[in-house]
Design an enzyme around this catalytic site. Structure first.
Site, PDB file in Angstrom:
ATOM      1  N   CYS A   2     -11.067  63.937  68.705  1.00  0.00           N
ATOM      2  CA  CYS A   2     -10.014  62.937  68.628  1.00  0.00           C
ATOM      3  C   CYS A   2      -9.930  62.416  67.192  1.00  0.00           C
ATOM      4  O   CYS A   2     -10.903  62.458  66.458  1.00  0.00           O
ATOM      5  CB  CYS A   2     -10.238  61.728  69.533  1.00  0.00           C
ATOM      6  SG  CYS A   2     -10.444  62.135  71.262  1.00  0.00           S
ATOM      7  N   ARG A  27      -8.084  67.572  65.037  1.00  0.00           N
ATOM      8  CA  ARG A  27      -9.218  67.040  65.790  1.00  0.00           C
ATOM      9  C   ARG A  27      -8.970  67.023  67.294  1.00  0.00           C
ATOM     10  O   ARG A  27      -9.864  66.719  68.075  1.00  0.00           O
ATOM     11  CB  ARG A  27      -9.531  65.612  65.322  1.00  0.00           C
ATOM     12  CG  ARG A  27      -9.866  65.528  63.864  1.00  0.00           C
ATOM     13  CD  ARG A  27     -10.084  64.102  63.456  1.00  0.00           C
ATOM     14  NE  ARG A  27     -11.327  63.572  63.978  1.00  0.00           N
ATOM     15  CZ  ARG A  27     -12.498  63.693  63.382  1.00  0.00           C
ATOM     16  NH1 ARG A  27     -12.579  64.326  62.233  1.00  0.00           N
ATOM     17  NH2 ARG A  27     -13.577  63.179  63.913  1.00  0.00           N
ATOM     18  N   TRP A  74      -8.490  64.714  72.076  1.00  0.00           N
ATOM     19  CA  TRP A  74      -9.083  65.907  72.678  1.00  0.00           C
ATOM     20  C   TRP A  74      -9.783  65.384  73.924  1.00  0.00           C
ATOM     21  O   TRP A  74     -10.764  64.624  73.834  1.00  0.00           O
ATOM     22  CB  TRP A  74     -10.083  66.565  71.728  1.00  0.00           C
ATOM     23  CG  TRP A  74     -10.602  67.863  72.241  1.00  0.00           C
ATOM     24  CD1 TRP A  74     -10.006  69.084  72.121  1.00  0.00           C
ATOM     25  CD2 TRP A  74     -11.822  68.087  72.953  1.00  0.00           C
ATOM     26  NE1 TRP A  74     -10.794  70.053  72.717  1.00  0.00           N
ATOM     27  CE2 TRP A  74     -11.911  69.462  73.235  1.00  0.00           C
ATOM     28  CE3 TRP A  74     -12.857  67.258  73.384  1.00  0.00           C
ATOM     29  CZ2 TRP A  74     -12.980  70.025  73.931  1.00  0.00           C
ATOM     30  CZ3 TRP A  74     -13.918  67.816  74.078  1.00  0.00           C
ATOM     31  CH2 TRP A  74     -13.970  69.188  74.339  1.00  0.00           C
ATOM     32  N   ASN A 100     -12.691  57.267  69.208  1.00  0.00           N
ATOM     33  CA  ASN A 100     -13.136  58.666  69.082  1.00  0.00           C
ATOM     34  C   ASN A 100     -14.616  58.675  69.439  1.00  0.00           C
ATOM     35  O   ASN A 100     -15.404  57.989  68.796  1.00  0.00           O
ATOM     36  CB  ASN A 100     -12.941  59.128  67.635  1.00  0.00           C
ATOM     37  CG  ASN A 100     -13.672  60.432  67.351  1.00  0.00           C
ATOM     38  OD1 ASN A 100     -13.789  61.284  68.230  1.00  0.00           O
ATOM     39  ND2 ASN A 100     -14.168  60.589  66.151  1.00  0.00           N
ATOM     40  N   GLY A 101     -14.962  59.423  70.486  1.00  0.00           N
ATOM     41  CA  GLY A 101     -16.375  59.472  70.873  1.00  0.00           C
ATOM     42  C   GLY A 101     -16.510  59.445  72.380  1.00  0.00           C
ATOM     43  O   GLY A 101     -15.571  59.814  73.104  1.00  0.00           O
ATOM     44  N   GLU A 514     -18.843  87.000  65.233  1.00  0.00           N
ATOM     45  CA  GLU A 514     -17.816  86.165  64.601  1.00  0.00           C
ATOM     46  C   GLU A 514     -16.422  86.774  64.799  1.00  0.00           C
ATOM     47  O   GLU A 514     -15.451  86.064  65.058  1.00  0.00           O
ATOM     48  CB  GLU A 514     -18.159  85.983  63.112  1.00  0.00           C
ATOM     49  CG  GLU A 514     -17.172  85.166  62.291  1.00  0.00           C
ATOM     50  CD  GLU A 514     -16.986  83.731  62.740  1.00  0.00           C
ATOM     51  OE1 GLU A 514     -17.716  83.252  63.624  1.00  0.00           O
ATOM     52  OE2 GLU A 514     -16.049  83.103  62.234  1.00  0.00           O
ATOM     53  N   LYS A 518     -13.434  84.820  66.670  1.00  0.00           N
ATOM     54  CA  LYS A 518     -12.124  84.562  66.057  1.00  0.00           C
ATOM     55  C   LYS A 518     -11.021  85.010  66.998  1.00  0.00           C
ATOM     56  O   LYS A 518     -10.051  84.306  67.224  1.00  0.00           O
ATOM     57  CB  LYS A 518     -11.963  85.297  64.720  1.00  0.00           C
ATOM     58  CG  LYS A 518     -12.709  84.772  63.519  1.00  0.00           C
ATOM     59  CD  LYS A 518     -12.357  83.387  63.082  1.00  0.00           C
ATOM     60  CE  LYS A 518     -13.120  82.371  63.883  1.00  0.00           C
ATOM     61  NZ  LYS A 518     -14.060  81.513  63.249  1.00  0.00           N
ATOM     62  N   GLU A 521     -10.782  82.775  70.179  1.00  0.00           N
ATOM     63  CA  GLU A 521     -10.348  81.408  69.867  1.00  0.00           C
ATOM     64  C   GLU A 521      -8.838  81.310  69.709  1.00  0.00           C
ATOM     65  O   GLU A 521      -8.226  80.377  70.214  1.00  0.00           O
ATOM     66  CB  GLU A 521     -10.952  80.949  68.529  1.00  0.00           C
ATOM     67  CG  GLU A 521     -12.341  80.389  68.601  1.00  0.00           C
ATOM     68  CD  GLU A 521     -12.845  79.934  67.231  1.00  0.00           C
ATOM     69  OE1 GLU A 521     -13.448  78.880  67.175  1.00  0.00           O
ATOM     70  OE2 GLU A 521     -12.629  80.650  66.230  1.00  0.00           O
ATOM     71  N   HIS A 537     -26.795  99.040  77.473  1.00  0.00           N
ATOM     72  CA  HIS A 537     -27.503  98.262  78.488  1.00  0.00           C
ATOM     73  C   HIS A 537     -26.562  97.320  79.232  1.00  0.00           C
ATOM     74  O   HIS A 537     -27.002  96.314  79.779  1.00  0.00           O
ATOM     75  CB  HIS A 537     -28.643  97.468  77.839  1.00  0.00           C
ATOM     76  CG  HIS A 537     -29.651  98.349  77.170  1.00  0.00           C
ATOM     77  ND1 HIS A 537     -30.457  99.220  77.858  1.00  0.00           N
ATOM     78  CD2 HIS A 537     -29.951  98.527  75.860  1.00  0.00           C
ATOM     79  CE1 HIS A 537     -31.230  99.890  77.008  1.00  0.00           C
ATOM     80  NE2 HIS A 537     -30.925  99.488  75.789  1.00  0.00           N
ATOM     81  N   LYS A 636     -11.343  71.067  65.788  1.00  0.00           N
ATOM     82  CA  LYS A 636     -12.103  71.523  64.627  1.00  0.00           C
ATOM     83  C   LYS A 636     -13.419  70.779  64.489  1.00  0.00           C
ATOM     84  O   LYS A 636     -14.424  71.334  64.088  1.00  0.00           O
ATOM     85  CB  LYS A 636     -11.274  71.321  63.365  1.00  0.00           C
ATOM     86  CG  LYS A 636     -11.969  71.876  62.153  1.00  0.00           C
ATOM     87  CD  LYS A 636     -11.003  72.500  61.199  1.00  0.00           C
ATOM     88  CE  LYS A 636     -11.711  73.365  60.193  1.00  0.00           C
ATOM     89  NZ  LYS A 636     -12.037  74.693  60.667  1.00  0.00           N
TER      90      LYS A 636
END
Ligand code: G6P
Length: 641
Positions: A2, A27, A74, A100-101, A514, A518, A521, A537, A636
């Site tokens: 947020c 955010r 968020w 925010n939190g 990574e 990417k 996401e 496996h 982010k």
């Protein structure tokens, strides 16, 4: 996560709040809202979804308020619906709050407040705050307040009731000249203008107006009025605090002709790697300047200038790295380098896992927190816990905590005694790109620093690695120039694909992880990164003609092995994409599509091999018409647990 903003001054607050929220939308973007004080009342406007929904609503409502607060959300507690959007108000609608939190004890507080007649209208944890403030305000009998104004005192009393991590901004229609902010484990910055003051979760919301900023610390609250800022601790003591001047390049927060921030940031990578190398490798250094005293023993100038205190390396037994997300992937590359170049056993842990199952503390361990934002709640909490644990055990390790971050001014800098800054410049795209490659550079420099000081590598090899590192920025440019068009075309073929597998080995295994991260996401395509040798496996069972396999095959210890693993996939009809060295005939036989990069030592290859994977993810997502910079459900900066 947020984002919160606040304004008090002489300009129209709504415009400033909306401009600030736009800069903080990275955010979170589940809902947005603002509250202002106009003609003696709180005016709150909220909308579900992205900021443009709120903007549309605001077009029909005009007020010239000069004080207000705003929020981009968020969702944590309660669905992303308008009734859960901030700002939240008390029963009478006189107090408005953005947060925010997470307020961990909100259930208990809510029940108590409800019993005392407060009516709630959302499912959020935040809503308890305006109710608490309103109640404390009502119960205060002004000359008895310990702080100079009732609103400040009521907020102080309210925050003392809250458990958790939070940053809040509060306004009250009965005190139209005051904006109160408070911070406990979540970022909050105050901006100082001429007769106007700002607050925000991050600097981009403030820098268009002023560079004079003050970071509020944990356990502090402040009163902003058109006349100035007063800072107090939660106990009510006045603190002397002064703003500092921010260095800021406004171009960083503009797209500069690119369609998305992510693409711009991918293209910025050669430049930021160059800056990072210039910062941490001594430009005057030459092997001759490092005196070889006797066999393998040397003295004199260190090629690396990270400024890490000697005490961090004394009798070093182990390195422990704590991180989340992409930073965790960079840390895996770091582990490889620290072990192979400096010979130090290294463990990499997800901060969120480590918090609840820490490994036994080994004496003489160096702990490194890696976080681009410097604000990830789990990483900060894990570092804090580690520091506490060492103090409790009375070991000699209290100070051996290091941070690798892109934000020098962030919370991690207050937690650890030494920071390696990655100098990538602000990153707006939610998917990390340039901050990842600069984290890798930080690890190369750290491993070389250790190897030099511990004498685990011959000088000739250190020289060779440094020479190759310095060539990387121009080789990165070659990858960008030669690959982008082709990858853009190739992306056409995969817009309907449902599953991807990425494989790599050794130092390129984290790059496979990574690459997969990417893609999932930003394109919402399922993707798995796997160590190439492990494919048989399990994941091999997933393969058929519909599942493309991307393999990173760079010459070195495991090159032939990766090619064999790719062949195994081909035998199951998988379409093969290879990130391979340029002009490699063997690779040309194996792969259906080649994404070539210049030939470099395997050890340095991750900085090159990651680029085609970033571009592939980007172009597939862009072709699918998705919101590349703000993918659904992500944020982010993850400032909640
Ligand atoms: C979020 C971001 C990722 C990032 C992770 C860790 O999930 O979307 O891009 O890698 O947080 O963030 P940090 O700031 O600690 O590196």
């Amino acid at each position: 996560m947020c984002g919160i903003v606040g304004y008090i001054g002489t300009q129209a607050a709504t415009d400033i709040l909306m401009a600030g929220l736009e800069k903080l939308e990275y955010r979170g973007y589940d809902s947005a809202g603002i509250a202002t004080i106009w003609e003696g009342d709180i005016h709150s406007v909220r909308a579900k979804g992205k900021l443009y929904n709120l903007r549309e609503k605001l077009e029909q409502i005009a007020n010239a308020a000069q004080i207000g607060i705003g929020h981009t959300r968020w969702a944590t507690h309660g669905k992303p619906e308008e009734y859960n959007a901030h700002p939240h108000t008390d029963t009478r609608g006189r107090v408005a709050v953005v947060q925010n939190g997470i307020i961990e004890n909100y259930r208990e507080l809510r029940e108590q407040l409800q019993k005392r007649g407060h009516e709630f209208s959302s499912d959020t944890d935040t809503e308890v705050i305006p109710h608490l403030v309103a109640e404390f305000l009502q119960n205060l009998s002004t000359p008895h307040t310990s702080l100079p104004t009732p609103l400040l005192e009521a907020v102080r009393q309210a925050v003392n009731q809250l458990k958790g991590a939070f940053a809040i901004a509060v306004i009250c229609a009965d005190y139209p000249d005051e904006l109160i902010v408070a911070r406990q484990q979540a970022p909050l910055i105050i901006g100082f203008g001429q007769g106007e003051f700002f607050c925000a979760s991050d600097t981009p919301a403030i820098v268009p107006y002023t560079r004079a900023v003050l970071n509020l610390e944990n356990g502090e609250l402040a009163k902003l009025t058109p006349l100035g800022v007063e800072v107090y601790n939660f106990g009510g003591d006045r603190l002397k605090k002064f703003p500092r001047t921010l260095n800021w390049n406004p171009m960083q927060v503009e797209k500069q002709g690119f369609r998305h921030f992510m693409l711009k940031e991918i293209y910025e990578q050669p430049g930021v790697v160059r800056t990072c190398l210039e910062t941490y490798i001594n430009s005057d250094w030459h092997p001759d300047s490092s005196q070889v005293v006797e066999d393998g023993v040397r003295d004199g100038a260190n090629p690396i200038k990270l400024g890490i205190p000697d005490a961090f390396y004394d009798s070093l037994a182990q390195i422990q790295i704590l991180a989340c997300g992409t930073s965790w992937h960079a840390s895996l590359v770091g582990k490889y380098l620290l072990e192979q170049l400096a010979g130090i056993p290294t463990i990499v842990q997800y901060a969120s896992e480590f918090r609840y199952a820490p490994s036994p503390l080994i004496p003489n361990t160096l702990t490194i927190g890696v976080t681009q934002s410097g604000e990830t709640a789990d990483t900060l909490a894990a570092l804090d816990m580690e520091q506490q644990r060492r103090m409790d055990l009375g070991t000699d390790n209290q100070a051996r905590l290091l941070g690798i971050t892109n934000r020098r001014e962030s919370s991690i800098a207050h937690l650890v005694p030494h920071i390696i800054e990655t100098h990538a410049g602000i990153e707006i795209g939610v998917a990390a790109t340039k901050t990842f490659v600069t984290q890798l550079v930080a690890f190369y420099c750290l491993a070389l620093d250790l190897a030099y000081r511990k004498k685990t590598l011959p000088l000739s090899q250190i020289t060779e690695i440094i020479t190759e590192l310095r060539q990387l920025p121009s080789q990165m440019e070659i990858v960008l120039e030669s690959q982008e068009r082709y990858i853009e075309e190739l992306a056409h073929d995969f817009t309907e694909t449902q599953d991807f597998i990425f494989i790599g080995r050794g130092i390129n295994f984290p790059i496979a992880l990574e690459g997969a991260l990417k893609l999932k996401e930003i394109s919402y395509i399922h993707a798995e990164g796997y160590p190439a040798g492990e494919m048989k496996h399990g994941p091999i069972a997933l393969l058929d003609a519909k599942v493309p396999v991307v393999a990173i095959a760079m010459p070195g210890m495991v090159y032939e092995k990766v090619l064999s693993n790719a062949q195994e996939a081909k035998a199951r009809d998988a379409r093969l994409i290879g990130v391979t060295p340029r002009n490699d005939r063997e690779a040309a036989h194996v792969f259906d599509h080649l994404l070539p990069v210049p030939v470099v030592d395997e050890l340095l290859s991750p900085i090159l091999t990651v680029i085609p994977l970033q571009l592939l993810a980007y172009h597939i997502a862009a072709r699918r018409g998705l919101d590349v910079d703000q993918p659904r459900n992500l944020a982010k900066s993850v400032t909640v647990e």
